[in-house]
Design a protein around this motif. Structure first.
Motif, PDB file in Angstrom:
ATOM      1  N   LEU A  47       0.858  -1.160  -0.163  1.00 50.37           N
ATOM      2  CA  LEU A  47       0.120   0.042   0.148  1.00 50.37           C
ATOM      3  C   LEU A  47       0.828   1.286  -0.112  1.00 50.37           C
ATOM      4  CD1 LEU A  47      -1.731   0.860   3.512  1.00 50.37           C
ATOM      5  CD2 LEU A  47       0.418  -0.882   3.104  1.00 50.37           C
ATOM      6  N   PRO A  48       0.187   2.512  -0.250  1.00 54.16           N
ATOM      7  CA  PRO A  48       1.252   3.654  -0.433  1.00 54.16           C
ATOM      8  C   PRO A  48       1.915   3.815   1.042  1.00 54.16           C
ATOM      9  CG  PRO A  48      -1.020   4.045  -1.337  1.00 54.16           C
ATOM     10  CD  PRO A  48      -1.014   2.605  -0.899  1.00 54.16           C
ATOM     11  N   ALA A  49       2.978   4.446   0.757  1.00 52.11           N
ATOM     12  CA  ALA A  49       3.952   4.455   1.908  1.00 52.11           C
ATOM     13  C   ALA A  49       3.287   5.274   3.263  1.00 52.11           C
ATOM     14  CB  ALA A  49       5.325   5.230   1.534  1.00 52.11           C
ATOM     15  N   GLY A  50       2.601   6.620   2.801  1.00 53.09           N
ATOM     16  CA  GLY A  50       1.997   6.971   3.971  1.00 53.09           C
ATOM     17  C   GLY A  50       0.874   6.139   4.820  1.00 53.09           C
ATOM     18  N   GLY A  51       0.237   5.513   4.116  1.00 49.48           N
ATOM     19  CA  GLY A  51      -0.560   4.207   4.701  1.00 49.48           C
ATOM     20  C   GLY A  51       0.229   3.231   5.481  1.00 49.48           C
ATOM     21  N   ALA A  52       1.291   2.931   4.826  1.00 45.34           N
ATOM     22  CA  ALA A  52       2.008   1.851   5.616  1.00 45.34           C
ATOM     23  C   ALA A  52       2.781   2.366   6.884  1.00 45.34           C
ATOM     24  CB  ALA A  52       3.262   1.233   4.652  1.00 45.34           C
ATOM     25  N   GLU A  53       3.093   3.629   6.749  1.00 47.64           N
ATOM     26  CA  GLU A  53       3.480   4.328   8.006  1.00 47.64           C
ATOM     27  C   GLU A  53       2.732   4.314   9.123  1.00 47.64           C
ATOM     28  OE1 GLU A  53       4.278   7.286  10.964  1.00 47.64           O
ATOM     29  OE2 GLU A  53       2.787   7.499   9.356  1.00 47.64           O
ATOM     30  N   SER A  54       1.293   4.850   8.901  1.00 49.23           N
ATOM     31  CA  SER A  54       0.455   4.655   9.824  1.00 49.23           C
ATOM     32  C   SER A  54      -0.033   3.459  10.401  1.00 49.23           C
ATOM     33  CB  SER A  54      -1.071   5.477   9.106  1.00 49.23           C
ATOM     34  OG  SER A  54      -1.413   4.708   8.148  1.00 49.23           O
ATOM     35  N   LEU A  55       0.244   2.504   9.617  1.00 46.51           N
ATOM     36  CA  LEU A  55      -0.071   0.920  10.205  1.00 46.51           C
ATOM     37  C   LEU A  55       0.945   0.628  11.158  1.00 46.51           C
ATOM     38  CD1 LEU A  55      -1.543  -1.308   6.989  1.00 46.51           C
ATOM     39  CD2 LEU A  55      -2.720  -0.186   9.008  1.00 46.51           C
ATOM     40  N   THR A  56       2.104   1.152  10.819  1.00 47.12           N
ATOM     41  CA  THR A  56       3.360   0.627  11.675  1.00 47.12           C
ATOM     42  C   THR A  56       3.691   1.445  13.142  1.00 47.12           C
ATOM     43  OG1 THR A  56       4.851   1.888  10.042  1.00 47.12           O
ATOM     44  CG2 THR A  56       4.366  -0.555   9.544  1.00 47.12           C
ATOM     45  N   ARG A  57       2.836   2.468  13.245  1.00 46.25           N
ATOM     46  CA  ARG A  57       3.363   3.483  14.262  1.00 46.25           C
ATOM     47  C   ARG A  57       3.159   2.886  15.544  1.00 46.25           C
ATOM     48  NH1 ARG A  57      -0.692   8.304  12.250  1.00 46.25           N
ATOM     49  NH2 ARG A  57       0.749   8.887  10.602  1.00 46.25           N
ATOM     50  N   ASP A  58       2.173   1.753  15.778  1.00 45.13           N
ATOM     51  CA  ASP A  58       2.402   1.345  17.172  1.00 45.13           C
ATOM     52  C   ASP A  58       3.255   0.108  17.400  1.00 45.13           C
ATOM     53  OD1 ASP A  58       1.117  -0.799  15.911  1.00 45.13           O
ATOM     54  OD2 ASP A  58      -0.805  -0.828  16.882  1.00 45.13           O
ATOM     55  N   GLY A  59       3.883  -0.236  16.403  1.00 49.55           N
ATOM     56  CA  GLY A  59       4.961  -1.350  16.426  1.00 49.55           C
ATOM     57  C   GLY A  59       4.279  -2.898  16.409  1.00 49.55           C
ATOM     58  N   ARG A  60       3.053  -2.858  16.171  1.00 56.98           N
ATOM     59  CA  ARG A  60       2.477  -4.212  15.959  1.00 56.98           C
ATOM     60  C   ARG A  60       2.837  -4.784  14.593  1.00 56.98           C
ATOM     61  NH1 ARG A  60      -3.169  -5.296  17.293  1.00 56.98           N
ATOM     62  NH2 ARG A  60      -3.563  -3.132  16.461  1.00 56.98           N
ATOM     63  N   SER A  61       2.469  -3.766  13.550  1.00 53.21           N
ATOM     64  CA  SER A  61       2.815  -4.194  12.140  1.00 53.21           C
ATOM     65  C   SER A  61       4.102  -3.663  11.774  1.00 53.21           C
ATOM     66  CB  SER A  61       1.633  -3.550  11.361  1.00 53.21           C
ATOM     67  OG  SER A  61       0.337  -3.868  11.624  1.00 53.21           O
ATOM     68  N   ARG A  62       4.638  -4.289  10.850  1.00 55.97           N
ATOM     69  CA  ARG A  62       5.955  -3.997  10.251  1.00 55.97           C
ATOM     70  C   ARG A  62       5.960  -3.864   8.794  1.00 55.97           C
ATOM     71  NH1 ARG A  62       4.891  -7.721  12.890  1.00 55.97           N
ATOM     72  NH2 ARG A  62       5.236  -9.370  11.644  1.00 55.97           N
ATOM     73  N   CYS A  63       6.795  -2.927   8.265  1.00 50.99           N
ATOM     74  CA  CYS A  63       7.150  -2.652   6.944  1.00 50.99           C
ATOM     75  C   CYS A  63       8.308  -3.444   6.748  1.00 50.99           C
ATOM     76  CB  CYS A  63       7.182  -1.139   6.690  1.00 50.99           C
ATOM     77  SG  CYS A  63       7.414  -0.866   4.861  1.00 50.99           S
ATOM     78  N   VAL A  64       8.106  -4.592   5.860  1.00 52.40           N
ATOM     79  CA  VAL A  64       9.265  -5.362   5.475  1.00 52.40           C
ATOM     80  C   VAL A  64      10.031  -4.931   4.218  1.00 52.40           C
ATOM     81  CG1 VAL A  64       8.308  -7.164   6.915  1.00 52.40           C
ATOM     82  CG2 VAL A  64       7.884  -7.077   4.238  1.00 52.40           C
ATOM     83  N   ALA A  65       9.537  -4.014   3.499  1.00 52.42           N
ATOM     84  CA  ALA A  65      10.345  -3.757   2.080  1.00 52.42           C
ATOM     85  C   ALA A  65       9.218  -2.418   1.600  1.00 52.42           C
ATOM     86  CB  ALA A  65      10.010  -4.653   1.116  1.00 52.42           C
TER      87      ALA A  65
END
Length: 327
Positions: free
Chosen positions: A209-227
């Motif tokens: 998904l777009p990087a801004g959405g990816a950043e919002s999903l990973t803020r709490d540390g439960r989700s991770r952006c792997v690439a």
């Protein structure tokens, strides 16, 4: 003997057809009322965010209110069709994206619009990079290679979301998986926001998904952006390597651009191109785009037309390779 009418005298004096003679003052005064930007996707997603930022920045430039109208459905096709059929007077703009202008013409068998015939290009807005996010349902998928290994161990068990069949989010993930020789189960949603909610709820394992959405999903540390699908690492997603360093030859993400209905008068298109380019310099707009991991990329109409044609060829090959056709 009947006297000539005022319109007949005007036509004779100017040597122009009546319609052209009467239209000149209107073009000089454009715009005289509220404009609208049609977004082909639901509120909350990237297209809505960028459309509203553009409307806000355009309003002082044009001296008239600019509003956003969300017309979601059919991978952006509902909004595209509405924009294509709107009066060609400059008061309706279309926030097109790679999906609507390049992918849909290859994937939808009964598309109700033609990206070349029905739209007049105004300006590119930006290329928005993607992030590949793994949700909290899979804590063992700590990085990209762990995700690939898990997918190889259990083909088709892991799931990935998208905002629709043959969307950029679908095809980008398919290209990544095929490049590494693994399979996952695709779960399409109607738009970006509910797909992201499913990731957070642990119902779906991952998503591009777009990087801004990816950043919002990973803020709490439960989700991770792997690439990230980008030419270089992204500041807003630190630590996530570009996929082209992970054995995946893929650098393009999602581009957005402003169009008007075809047959919009050339002077109006010129005014709109200048206005959109000025709006993209507004600090508020630059900041919104920066928060999505991108920078504004204004273009000429000719450059945007060339981009659309080349992208239709490139994404057409991906659609055929993945059989991502929509009836």
């Amino acid at each position: 003997m009947p006297h000539p009418t005022r319109r007949a005298l005007l036509r004779a004096a100017t040597g122009l057809p009546l319609a052209a003679a009467m239209a000149t003052p209107a073009l000089a005064a454009f715009p005289e009322r509220t404009l609208r930007i049609i977004s082909g996707f639901a509120p909350g997603g990237l297209n809505d965010i960028v459309s509203r930022a553009m409307a806000q920045a355009l309003t002082p430039v044009l001296g008239q209110a600019v509003v956003v109208e969300n017309r979601a459905g059919a991978g952006g096709g509902v909004g595209a069709t509405a924009a294509a059929r709107a009066p060609a007077d400059g008061y309706t703009l279309w926030m097109g994206i790679v999906d609507t202008q390049a992918i849909n013409p290859n994937s939808y068998r009964n598309l109700q619009y033609d990206p070349d015939r029905d739209f007049a290009p105004i300006s590119l807005v930006a290329h928005f990079p993607f992030g590949v996010v793994v949700g909290p349902s899979q804590p063992r998928l700590r990085d990209f290679e762990a995700m690939v290994a898990a997918a190889k161990a259990e083909p088709g068990k892991l799931t990935f979301a998208s905002w629709g069949v043959a969307s950029t989010s679908h095809l980008a993930m398919e290209r990544i998986l095929r490049a590494r020789g693994v399979e996952m189960l695709h779960v399409p949603f109607t738009s970006q926001a509910p797909a992201m909610q499913a990731i957070l709820a642990g119902q779906i394992d991952c998503m591009a998904l777009p990087a801004g959405g990816a950043e919002s999903l990973t803020r709490d540390g439960r989700s991770r952006c792997v690439a990230v699908i980008a030419q270089r690492p992204l500041e807003i997603l630190p630590g996530a390597p570009p996929v082209n360093t992970l054995g995946v030859d893929l650098q393009s993400g999602l581009w957005k651009a402003v169009y008007a209905p075809a047959r919009t008068p050339a002077p109006v298109l010129d005014r709109l191109n200048a206005a959109v380019r000025e709006a993209m310099r507004a600090p508020s707009f630059v900041e919104v785009v920066r928060q999505q991991g991108a920078t504004p990329q204004p273009s000429t109409p000719e450059e945007l037309a060339d981009l659309g044609r080349s992208e239709r060829v490139a994404w057409g090959a991906v659609v055929r390779a993945t059989s991502a056709f929509v009836d």
